[in-house]
Design an enzyme around this catalytic site. Sequence first.
Site, PDB file in Angstrom:
ATOM      1  N   ASN B 252      63.019  87.178  50.220  1.00  0.00           N
ATOM      2  CA  ASN B 252      63.406  87.735  49.373  1.00  0.00           C
ATOM      3  C   ASN B 252      63.670  87.441  48.213  1.00  0.00           C
ATOM      4  O   ASN B 252      63.386  88.004  46.895  1.00  0.00           O
ATOM      5  CB  ASN B 252      65.018  88.012  49.277  1.00  0.00           C
ATOM      6  CG  ASN B 252      65.205  89.112  50.692  1.00  0.00           C
ATOM      7  OD1 ASN B 252      64.570  89.906  50.575  1.00  0.00           O
ATOM      8  ND2 ASN B 252      65.006  88.270  51.570  1.00  0.00           N
ATOM      9  N   GLU B 253      63.396  85.941  47.653  1.00  0.00           N
ATOM     10  CA  GLU B 253      63.469  85.279  46.366  1.00  0.00           C
ATOM     11  C   GLU B 253      62.662  85.737  45.760  1.00  0.00           C
ATOM     12  O   GLU B 253      62.450  85.647  44.514  1.00  0.00           O
ATOM     13  CB  GLU B 253      63.254  83.722  46.949  1.00  0.00           C
ATOM     14  CG  GLU B 253      63.826  83.293  45.316  1.00  0.00           C
ATOM     15  CD  GLU B 253      63.102  81.574  45.404  1.00  0.00           C
ATOM     16  OE1 GLU B 253      63.357  80.821  46.645  1.00  0.00           O
ATOM     17  OE2 GLU B 253      62.944  80.526  44.291  1.00  0.00           O
ATOM     18  N   ARG B 254      61.224  85.774  45.752  1.00  0.00           N
ATOM     19  CA  ARG B 254      59.875  86.116  45.571  1.00  0.00           C
ATOM     20  C   ARG B 254      60.046  87.638  45.057  1.00  0.00           C
ATOM     21  O   ARG B 254      59.866  87.960  43.776  1.00  0.00           O
ATOM     22  CB  ARG B 254      58.850  85.879  46.131  1.00  0.00           C
ATOM     23  CG  ARG B 254      58.189  84.503  46.783  1.00  0.00           C
ATOM     24  CD  ARG B 254      57.296  85.101  47.931  1.00  0.00           C
ATOM     25  NE  ARG B 254      56.865  83.753  48.186  1.00  0.00           N
ATOM     26  CZ  ARG B 254      55.570  84.551  49.747  1.00  0.00           C
ATOM     27  NH1 ARG B 254      55.163  84.734  49.955  1.00  0.00           N
ATOM     28  NH2 ARG B 254      55.254  82.582  50.162  1.00  0.00           N
TER      29      ARG B 254
END
Lengths: 326, 350
Positions: B252-254
């Site tokens: 999700n960070e990416r």
Amino acid sequence: MGFLGVAIPEQFGGAGAGHLELCVIAEEMGRALAPVPFSSTVYLAAEAILIAGSDAQKQKWLPKIASGDAIGTLALFEGKGNPSPKAVKVTANGGVLNGVKKPVPDGAIADFAVVAARTGSSGRESDISLFIVDLKAGGVEVKSLTNIDLTRGQAEITFKDAKAEPLGATGEGWSVITQVLDRAAVLTAFEQVGGADRALEMGRDYALDRIAFGRPIGSFQAVKHMLADMYVSATLARSNCYYGAWALSTNAGELPEAAAAARISATQAFQHCAKNNIQVHGGMGFTWEFDCHMYYRRANAVALGLGSLSYWEDALIDRMRKKNAA
Amino acid sequence: MNFDDTPQEAAFRAEAKAWIAANAPKQYEDELRKASLGRVALQGANILEVAKAWQKKKADAGWACLHWPKEYGGRGASPIERVIWQQEEGPFGRLSSMFIIGHGMCGPTMMAFAGEEQKRKYLPPLASGEKVWCQLFSEPAGGSDVAGLRTRAEKNGDEWVINGQKIWTSGAHYSDYGILLTRTDPTVAKHKGLTMFFLDMKSPGVEVRPIKQASGASDFNEVYFTDVRIPDSQRLGNVNDGWNVSLTTLMNERMSIGAGVATGFPELFDFCNSLILDDGPAIENRAVRSKLANWAVKASGLKYTSMRAISALSRGERPGPENSIGKLVAGSMIQDVATYALDLQGAAGA
Ligand SMILES: Cc1cc2nc3c(=O)[nH]c(=O)nc-3n(C[C@H](O)[C@H](O)[C@H](O)COP(=O)(O)OP(=O)(O)OC[C@H]3O[C@@H](n4cnc5c(N)ncnc54)[C@H](O)[C@@H]3O)c2cc1C
Ligand SMILES: Cc1cc2nc3c(=O)[nH]c(=O)nc-3n(C[C@H](O)[C@H](O)[C@H](O)COP(=O)(O)OP(=O)(O)OC[C@H]3O[C@@H](n4cnc5c(N)ncnc54)[C@H](O)[C@@H]3O)c2cc1C
């Protein structure tokens, strides 16, 4: 398969599907380095006739293009340099052309050419008009040229009082050329992305297979980084191309900017992937036997066909400025 | 891929536009517009307060975390609607920067691994900005190699006792909660002995020390844990399955970092458009144009790559490695762009 006429309306013998479908075909043509006169006939000649042709001209040429009975091309360049109305020296007078065009893509095998010629001397774009010339008729001399890409020919064509039929109104030629180049830029960009992807796959497959220092070379980080960089440039180019395909298929006002961006991005990606693919292959990349050089040749030749990278860089910034000012 | 709005999307855009026009904190618009490359700061106002007020207002009207389910404080909107909202929110979206970690990483992790009651309790105030969350993964000995981390969590009855140190924790100094990756079994392979928790940052034994950045500001911190107690009910995922839980966060960070990533290109283009060099306007110089065109196609390539990711997501596909491209390309591009903007000014750039 109907590939040639996919974007030609049904009433003119095509499939009437559209440019999105043509983009898909272009990508596969590029991936396979198909050694056929497809881009010259379909992206250049057919598009010029679709944009500027009279009904009679469309009836005459488009069905033959769609069925593969006629090979067409665009005769624009006259030696060194990029697309520019100033560079057009071939003259049109009294229905005949005089002068020399080179390089003309697939010129040695084409049946007809759309030719940009000078019909005025005001120093403006409106000096340029387009003509259709039957290359098998009198007054036309064709000579094959040696060129980088072994899968696609280039020719020098000399016109000596060659009979020519106007395509579109006198003085409208350059505006048609600009539109044709934008469309062809998107379509060619898909060929370039197809070629870039294939070069990346070849490099990946070789890296998984080739053992050095007791391990597949794909396990070395320097090789991984080379491949990752190829993937990045091919992906960015593909994304720019999708935007170009949308603009092309919807005839959006964004097409000029989108076409330039797709062209630049895909040119860079194909050159980058074809070059790195040779590096990954080590000494094998330097041989005739491996296809690496074929992709490298195509990448470098196709980068020039519609005008060089710096030409399109310039065009992109011009178009962005215009949009900004608007 | 289609770049035109459907009639429904156009209606959604019009609704968003009208609401923003009536409600956004317009007094800060100019400052926010100019703030994209550096830190967001507002003259004479506390940025955190302004950001929280805007986020709360959005939440009350159903415009916060649009893609989250309604029961967790969102709107149940499609990925495309979320993009439309971001386009319309424009410079005011920069006020969300302190919520990115909470909304982009902690929230999705909670949604995937917390119990239903916890989700209903913790997610709405996270969406509305009333509670800010941080991510406590990195350690001095566990950066890129995050699975090398050493902060211990030891079971004691219904609680876990945490001892160790985190570093680079963005926003820890103003965060209310955090998700915490710990080592629960040091005897097994490093990826197999990790466990994830969430905790109240005001818990006894948590000490936050700011780190001064190259810019002079302090946006991230060291966080020390001394006998900090976390109830077992705040464990996310199974014991020793923290690596898998963290992969959800990082995927999700990416996505969230890669999507709207700043490249510096629009700013450089504007700058070159107004800069006059010795031999005329910078934008008319061949060398400048070539540089600009190269960065232009990277910036547009990134933009359309993230749009492709969003359309893949809306078709139900999982985010993949292509989402790393944003950070990979933009990270070095923004440095190059800034260096070039200085270079164009010669000695005055210093
Ligand atoms: C024009 C030409 C002339 C030559 N003439 C001679 C000659 O006269 N006599 C002679 O003996 N040889 C000659 N060579 C051979 C040359 O020295 C070899 O090509 C070279 O040693 C590379 O080996 P390779 O082709 O097997 O590539 P490989 O070793 O298979 O390498 C393939 C790719 O993997 C990379 N790679 C390999 N190992 C690692 C690693 N550990 N870490 C990171 N990356 C790695 C390489 O950099 C390369 O990109 C010539 C080669 C060329 C191209
Ligand atoms: C602005 C900022 C905000 C951050 N916010 C948070 C946060 O909120 N929460 C959080 O948990 N963390 C946060 N981080 C931490 C970030 O996730 C780590 O910095 C990152 O994981 C890198 O770790 P490191 O600094 O220890 O670098 P190192 O791991 O020491 O890396 C140093 C260099 O070595 C390279 N390197 C390392 N391993 C390899 C390898 N195997 N192969 C090749 N190269 C390698 C790296 O690419 C890098 O160039 C933040 C960092 C920054 C800069």
